[in-house]
Design a protein around this motif. Structure first.
Motif, short mmCIF file in Angstrom:
data_model
loop_
_atom_site.label_atom_id
_atom_site.label_comp_id
_atom_site.label_asym_id
_atom_site.label_seq_id
_atom_site.Cartn_x
_atom_site.Cartn_y
_atom_site.Cartn_z
N ASN A 195 0.84 -1.20 0.00
CA ASN A 195 0.00 0.00 0.00
C ASN A 195 0.87 1.25 0.00
OD1 ASN A 195 -2.57 1.42 0.32
ND2 ASN A 195 -1.84 1.89 2.39
N PRO A 196 0.67 2.15 -1.00
CA PRO A 196 -0.15 2.05 -2.22
C PRO A 196 0.26 0.85 -3.05
CG PRO A 196 0.51 4.32 -1.85
CD PRO A 196 1.32 3.48 -0.90
N ASN A 197 -0.69 0.33 -3.80
CA ASN A 197 -0.53 -1.01 -4.35
C ASN A 197 0.11 -1.05 -5.73
OD1 ASN A 197 -1.70 -3.55 -5.90
ND2 ASN A 197 -1.69 -4.02 -3.72
N ASN A 198 1.09 -1.90 -5.84
CA ASN A 198 1.63 -2.37 -7.11
C ASN A 198 1.23 -3.83 -7.20
OD1 ASN A 198 3.16 -3.23 -9.31
ND2 ASN A 198 5.10 -3.13 -8.22
N PRO A 199 0.37 -4.21 -8.15
CA PRO A 199 0.16 -3.58 -9.45
C PRO A 199 -1.19 -2.86 -9.64
CG PRO A 199 -0.48 -5.87 -9.58
CD PRO A 199 -0.06 -5.63 -8.15
N CYS A 200 -2.00 -2.76 -8.62
CA CYS A 200 -3.41 -2.36 -8.82
C CYS A 200 -3.64 -0.86 -8.82
CB CYS A 200 -4.28 -3.01 -7.74
SG CYS A 200 -4.17 -4.81 -7.70
N GLY A 201 -2.72 -0.09 -8.25
CA GLY A 201 -2.92 1.35 -8.18
C GLY A 201 -3.94 1.77 -7.14
N SER A 202 -4.22 0.89 -6.19
CA SER A 202 -5.22 1.18 -5.15
C SER A 202 -4.54 1.70 -3.89
CB SER A 202 -6.01 -0.09 -4.82
OG SER A 202 -5.14 -1.15 -4.45
N VAL A 203 -5.34 2.35 -3.04
CA VAL A 203 -4.87 2.88 -1.76
C VAL A 203 -5.87 2.45 -0.69
CG1 VAL A 203 -4.24 4.93 -0.45
CG2 VAL A 203 -3.81 4.85 -2.92
N LEU A 204 -5.40 1.77 0.33
CA LEU A 204 -6.29 1.21 1.34
C LEU A 204 -6.85 2.28 2.28
CD1 LEU A 204 -4.33 -2.04 2.30
CD2 LEU A 204 -6.29 -1.82 0.75
N LYS A 205 -8.09 2.06 2.72
CA LYS A 205 -8.73 2.96 3.68
C LYS A 205 -8.39 2.55 5.11
CE LYS A 205 -12.66 3.80 0.59
NZ LYS A 205 -14.12 3.66 0.40
N TYR A 206 -8.49 3.51 6.01
CA TYR A 206 -8.12 3.30 7.41
C TYR A 206 -8.88 2.12 8.02
CZ TYR A 206 -7.35 4.32 12.38
OH TYR A 206 -7.02 4.24 13.70
N HIS A 207 -10.19 2.08 7.82
CA HIS A 207 -11.01 1.03 8.45
C HIS A 207 -10.57 -0.35 7.99
CE1 HIS A 207 -14.45 -1.08 10.11
NE2 HIS A 207 -14.68 -1.60 8.91
N HIS A 208 -10.32 -0.50 6.69
CA HIS A 208 -9.91 -1.81 6.17
C HIS A 208 -8.53 -2.19 6.70
CE1 HIS A 208 -9.91 -5.27 3.59
NE2 HIS A 208 -8.82 -4.87 2.96
N MET A 209 -7.64 -1.23 6.80
CA MET A 209 -6.30 -1.51 7.33
C MET A 209 -6.38 -1.95 8.80
SD MET A 209 -4.16 1.63 5.60
CE MET A 209 -2.57 1.07 6.18
N GLU A 210 -7.28 -1.34 9.54
CA GLU A 210 -7.47 -1.74 10.93
C GLU A 210 -7.99 -3.16 11.01
OE1 GLU A 210 -9.27 0.33 14.94
OE2 GLU A 210 -10.47 0.47 13.10
N GLU A 211 -8.87 -3.54 10.10
CA GLU A 211 -9.38 -4.91 10.06
C GLU A 211 -8.27 -5.90 9.70
OE1 GLU A 211 -12.42 -6.15 10.96
OE2 GLU A 211 -12.57 -4.11 11.77
N ILE A 212 -7.38 -5.49 8.81
CA ILE A 212 -6.23 -6.34 8.47
C ILE A 212 -5.37 -6.58 9.71
CG2 ILE A 212 -4.09 -6.47 7.13
CD1 ILE A 212 -5.50 -4.73 4.99
N ALA A 213 -5.10 -5.51 10.45
CA ALA A 213 -4.27 -5.62 11.66
C ALA A 213 -4.92 -6.54 12.69
CB ALA A 213 -4.04 -4.22 12.24
N LYS A 214 -6.22 -6.38 12.88
CA LYS A 214 -6.92 -7.21 13.86
C LYS A 214 -6.94 -8.67 13.43
CE LYS A 214 -9.95 -3.56 15.69
NZ LYS A 214 -11.35 -3.06 15.76
N THR A 215 -7.09 -8.89 12.13
CA THR A 215 -7.08 -10.26 11.61
C THR A 215 -5.71 -10.90 11.82
OG1 THR A 215 -8.75 -9.72 9.92
CG2 THR A 215 -7.39 -11.68 9.54
N ALA A 216 -4.65 -10.15 11.51
CA ALA A 216 -3.29 -10.67 11.69
C ALA A 216 -3.02 -10.99 13.15
CB ALA A 216 -2.28 -9.66 11.16
N ARG A 217 -3.49 -10.12 14.05
CA ARG A 217 -3.27 -10.38 15.48
C ARG A 217 -4.00 -11.65 15.91
NH1 ARG A 217 -3.60 -6.28 20.62
NH2 ARG A 217 -3.51 -7.88 22.23
N LYS A 218 -5.22 -11.81 15.44
CA LYS A 218 -6.00 -13.00 15.81
C LYS A 218 -5.32 -14.27 15.31
CE LYS A 218 -10.38 -12.41 15.68
NZ LYS A 218 -11.77 -12.19 15.23
N LEU A 219 -4.67 -14.16 14.14
CA LEU A 219 -3.97 -15.32 13.57
C LEU A 219 -2.59 -15.51 14.17
CD1 LEU A 219 -4.91 -14.78 9.80
CD2 LEU A 219 -5.91 -16.46 11.37
#
Length: 425
Positions: A195-219
């Motif tokens: 993030n920002p993403n190669n190859p998609c050109g996307s930029v992640l939103k705060y809420h989704h990034m927080e969900e990623i962090a919480k998912t990683a912690r749970k795992l």
């Protein structure tokens, strides 16, 4: 001589006790360069038109993307000082690590120290080092699809299993976190986020990034956050470093001056442990990083010596100009692609230098897949585009808009003509 002594060349060769490294060959086969070189090889050498390269992310060759004079002057000053002709410490010069720590800390709710930063020869070496540091028998890493193939290459070379989760184009290329949860097991050590993403050109939103962090912690896994395109954003979503969530899950941030300063050939990158709770030290991941640095090459000392001045003195005007150029180019690229019938773009690029587009093979004749498409496009139109298969996305294409705008216009017009020529009646 062979005829005189009756020697058999093949039998002599069989006596040699060395041969190729299969792991290296397998890793090399996943190289993005290899895929693009194969496309370039299809260009007719006697073709009447100049080649338009819209495949890879190195705009430094174009005048519009020349780096700031401040960076160039910093390099000259460092060389002429004669203070940086020596070997550097394996983790990098203290002054350079302090400059990176200060640079990254501006976007974080906590302050990094130089001991949190390890300098590398570009971000590619940073990928190599962190994958090597995490490798152990049975380990697996979760990689995005589509994604940057260097992660796959290093996993193959280090005998680390890779498991791919999808990025969802209809949702701005967000991670499929339900799939992530299903893929992870007791041997999963990390998840890679770009993030920002190669190859998609996307930029992640705060809420989704927080969900990623919480998912990683749970795992129970760390996040490898590839932020080599940090701050190269021009849409509605601002750049947010994953290290913001370092109090939720340990994050290893990878970055460099290659993209934001447009100097990929200078080979100066870093690994930063954005981990305020010190989990990466407790689990000895930091020790592994240090050990690998002890047995690998360092970035050039004079580049390190110039780094503080490059980071501290580069003016916002330079960054704003590069962002403005990319914004206009992304807009142009997106609008031109909408006029090409056999190609669709599910998400307008908002960051980095790329966009992913989908091929509709059903409306084309004599085109078997994305590789065939790119090969024939190179041969007929001298336009170089990256096949999606190189990024784990068959029948997609990656297009870079980080070229001179005149070249981008010509390249996309040739792309349209090619599609019209191969379109089913």
């Amino acid at each position: 001589m062979e005829k005189e002594n009756g020697a058999n060349p093949s039998s002599e060769t069989e006596r040699w006790q060395f041969g190729h490294n299969k792991a290296v060959v397998a890793a090399g086969n996943r190289s993005l360069r290899e895929a693009i070189y194969k496309v370039i090889a299809c260009v007719e050498e006697t073709g009447p038109r100049p080649v338009i390269p819209i495949a890879n992310g190195d705009p430094s060759v174009f005048p519009s993307f020349r780096t700031t004079p401040i960076a160039e002057e910093a390099i000259v000053e460092a060389v002429r000082s004669a203070e940086y002709n020596n070997y550097s410490p394996t983790n990098g010069l203290l002054s350079a690590r302090q400059a990176v720590a200060d640079y990254l800390s501006k976007d974080l709710p906590y302050k990094l120290s130089p001991d949190d930063v390890f300098l590398t020869a570009g971000c590619s070496q940073a990928i190599d080092i962190i994958i090597s540091a995490l490798s152990r028998p049975g380990a697996n890493v979760l990689l995005p699809r589509p994604g940057f193939p260097m992660y796959e290459a290093r996993c193959i070379y280090n005998n680390v299993e890779m498991r791919h989760f999808d990025l969802i184009p209809e949702q701005g290329w967000e991670l499929d976190l339900e799939q992530v949860k299903k893929l992870a097991d007791e041997n999963t050590v990390a998840i890679v986020v770009c993030n920002p993403n190669n190859p998609c050109g996307s930029v992640l939103k705060y809420h989704h990034m927080e969900e990623i962090a919480k998912t990683a912690r749970k795992l129970g896994v760390m996040i490898i956050s590839d932020e080599v395109y940090d701050h190269l954003t021009f849409g509605s979503n601002p750049f947010i470093p994953m290290g913001i969530f370092g109090d939720i899950v340990p994050v290893v941030t990878l970055g460099s001056i290659s993209k934001r300063w447009v100097v990929p050939g200078w080979r100066l990158g870093w690994i930063a442990t954005t981990d305020p709770k010190g989990i990466l030290r407790k689990t000895k991941v930091v020790d592994s990083i240090r050990s690998i640095l002890d047995i690998t090459t360092d970035p050039a000392t004079f580049i390190q010596g110039a780094l503080p001045q490059i980071i501290e003195k580069t003016k916002d005007d330079f960054f704003n100009n590069i962002t403005h150029i990319l914004r206009d180019a992304a807009e142009l690229c997106y609008n031109k692609i909408k006029d090409i019938k056999c190609i669709t773009c599910p998400h307008k690029p908002e960051g980095s230098m790329f966009v992913m587009v989908k091929l509709n093979l059903s409306c084309l004749v004599d085109i078997n897949d994305d590789v065939d498409f790119c090969s024939k496009l190179a041969k007929e139109e001298s336009v170089i585009v990256c096949p999606g298969s190189a990024l784990e996305m068959k029948n997609w294409l990656r297009i870079t808009f980080a070229v001179e705008q005149t070249s981008l216009v010509v390249g996309l017009e040739r792309l349209k003509l090619f599609c019209e020529r191969h379109e089913k009646n």
